[in-house]
Scaffold this motif. Structure first.
Motif, PDB file in Angstrom:
ATOM      1  N   ARG A 305       0.826  -1.196   0.000  1.00  0.00           N
ATOM      2  CA  ARG A 305       0.000   0.000   0.000  1.00  0.00           C
ATOM      3  C   ARG A 305       0.865   1.252   0.000  1.00  0.00           C
ATOM      4  NH1 ARG A 305      -4.154  -2.115   4.643  1.00  0.00           N
ATOM      5  NH2 ARG A 305      -5.231  -3.680   3.373  1.00  0.00           N
ATOM      6  N   ASN A 306       0.223   2.388  -0.280  1.00  0.00           N
ATOM      7  CA  ASN A 306       0.915   3.664  -0.333  1.00  0.00           C
ATOM      8  C   ASN A 306       1.633   3.940   0.995  1.00  0.00           C
ATOM      9  OD1 ASN A 306       1.631   6.160  -1.529  1.00  0.00           O
ATOM     10  ND2 ASN A 306       0.024   7.169  -0.346  1.00  0.00           N
ATOM     11  N   GLY A 307       2.882   4.363   0.893  1.00  0.00           N
ATOM     12  CA  GLY A 307       3.654   4.674   2.087  1.00  0.00           C
ATOM     13  C   GLY A 307       4.540   3.546   2.553  1.00  0.00           C
ATOM     14  N   ARG A 308       4.448   2.394   1.883  1.00  0.00           N
ATOM     15  CA  ARG A 308       5.322   1.260   2.238  1.00  0.00           C
ATOM     16  C   ARG A 308       6.079   0.845   0.979  1.00  0.00           C
ATOM     17  NH1 ARG A 308       0.200  -1.060   5.620  1.00  0.00           N
ATOM     18  NH2 ARG A 308       0.488   0.252   7.466  1.00  0.00           N
ATOM     19  N   PHE A 309       5.870  -0.379   0.493  1.00  0.00           N
ATOM     20  CA  PHE A 309       6.501  -0.790  -0.765  1.00  0.00           C
ATOM     21  C   PHE A 309       5.597  -0.368  -1.922  1.00  0.00           C
ATOM     22  CE2 PHE A 309       8.474  -3.735   2.253  1.00  0.00           C
ATOM     23  CZ  PHE A 309       9.808  -3.627   1.891  1.00  0.00           C
ATOM     24  N   GLN A 310       5.648   0.906  -2.265  1.00  0.00           N
ATOM     25  CA  GLN A 310       4.723   1.429  -3.273  1.00  0.00           C
ATOM     26  C   GLN A 310       5.353   1.522  -4.654  1.00  0.00           C
ATOM     27  OE1 GLN A 310       4.761   5.247  -0.881  1.00  0.00           O
ATOM     28  NE2 GLN A 310       4.201   6.041  -2.902  1.00  0.00           N
TER      29      GLN A 310
END
Length: 400
Positions: A305-310
């Motif tokens: 998800r956005n903010g991690r492995f994006q």
């Protein structure tokens, strides 16, 4: 003043990076570095008792054995008048205050939970496991990357993606902040085994002058409750202390699989810890997280998800020109006869990885040495090609 608490450990080997230290491993799987000056007669494999406050070291009594029992570990978070609050994995539990003056306990100590009755021996203070162990984690997991030239066979598409998602965010934080956008905290390297994901990650660290921490998925897994989470936390803490750092998760799918009803509780805790750690630093920090996997669809969806492995970089199997480049680059490091040609190998290895191609040269070298030659001949290459081809067939059979 309480007496010194000691933990049993086994000497593994001299530290390859510093001749003044030996590596020792506790029964809970944690590593420490022991000053050589404190060891009277260091011998690989012997058992020692290590003082957890003063650091004294003694040879273990002959009747002491390396136990095989499972151990539950926890970290003391609060000490009350009658109870102690202990963090075990991601849970907090209360135990009666130990009625003993054999050792002192303090908030932050890592302790062994014997059973429902409460706390057993103090294995080490968290000060030791974060300062000492944090340093140990750094020395255990940090690797010196090789020269930073990206291999030509990865192709322009992968090279451009690496520059966009990994190198520029590390080099140009000021520009990102001025524009008002945030780079990805984490980047996934996706592709079949042997396509250079790990090698490229190491070389990126060299190119951007970053400390490089390797977390091998199967290696960090532990049978001890809370052990893997503690190691992860310490690695992120150590990386955050560096000016620039890359944390590389090899085979990340083994420690962060999709959470479902069949997932073991330890796996759920570890995924939760990784999510918490990634959420705990902002995208303008000094840490970049890279994960490598050949099974991206098995990863927990929350990680993407956005903010991690994006962001994702896709590594593919080498094409004809790239296979030639791989074979030529390895050849340049070996003693090979001028008349030894790789044309047939280049053409008949479609679908092979770079690791498979490099293994052909390795096998050819063994063949030459076995026949008492000092350089690789065409017959060595031909036989090596057949040997690696058979190995690939064997692997395919075992995975079907």
């Amino acid at each position: 003043m309480a007496e010194e608490a000691y933990a049993l450990a086994r000497l593994i080997a001299p530290d390859p990076t510093d001749t003044d230290y030996w590596v020792a491993v506790y029964q809970n799987g944690l590593y420490t570095y022991v000053p050589k000056a404190n060891l009277e007669n260091p011998i690989e494999g012997i058992l020692v008792l290590i003082g957890q406050q003063g650091g004294q070291i003694f040879a273990a009594p002959p009747n002491m054995t390396w136990g095989n029992d499972w151990v539950t570990l926890g970290t003391i978070r609060h000490i009350g008048e009658s109870h102690v609050i202990v963090e075990i994995g991601s849970q907090l539990r209360a135990f009666p205050l130990p009625e003993t003056d054999v050792w002192e306990i303090a908030e932050g100590d890592v302790v062994q939970i014997l059973d429902e009755t409460g706390i057993g021996v103090v294995l080490a203070g968290e000060k030791d496991l974060s300062g000492n162990k944090g340093e140990t984690d750094g020395r255990r997991f940090e690797r010196q990357p090789p020269e930073g030239n990206l291999p030509p066979f990865i192709g322009e598409t992968v090279s451009d993606a690496i520059e966009r998602y990994v190198e520029l965010p590390i080099r140009r934080k000021t520009e990102y902040a001025t524009i008002g956008v945030s780079p990805a905290k984490g980047v996934l390297f996706v592709g079949p085994p042997g396509t250079g994901k790990t090698m490229v990650a190491r070389q990126i660290a060299k190119r951007v002058d970053a400390s490089f921490f390797v977390v091998d998925g199967p290696e960090i897994m532990s049978r001890y409750v809370g052990d893997a989470e503690l190691a992860l936390r310490n690695i992120f803490r150590e990386a955050s202390s560096r000016e620039r750092a890359i944390i590389f998760f090899d085979e990340i799918d083994t420690i962060a699989p999709s959470r479902d009803k069949e997932t073991h509780e330890s796996g759920v805790r570890l995924v939760g810890m990784l999510l918490t750690l990634m959420d705990g630093f902002n995208s303008s920090s000094n840490v970049m997280v890279i994960g490598a996997t050949n099974r991206v669809n098995t990863l927990d969806t929350a990680l993407r998800r956005n903010g991690r492995f994006q962001a994702e970089v896709n590594f593919s199997l080498p094409l004809l020109t790239e296979r030639r480049q791989i074979l030529d680059s390895v050849r340049a490091t070996l003693q090979v006869r001028d008349d030894a040609k790789t044309t047939r190998i280049e053409q008949e290895t479609a679908g092979w990885s770079g690791a498979d191609l490099a293994d052909i040269w390795q096998q050819a070298g063994w063949n030459a040495a076995g026949d008492q030659r000092l350089s690789i001949a065409q017959e060595d290459l031909n036989r090596a090609f057949e040997q690696v081809q058979q190995q690939r067939l064997n692997r395919e059979r075992t995975t079907q």
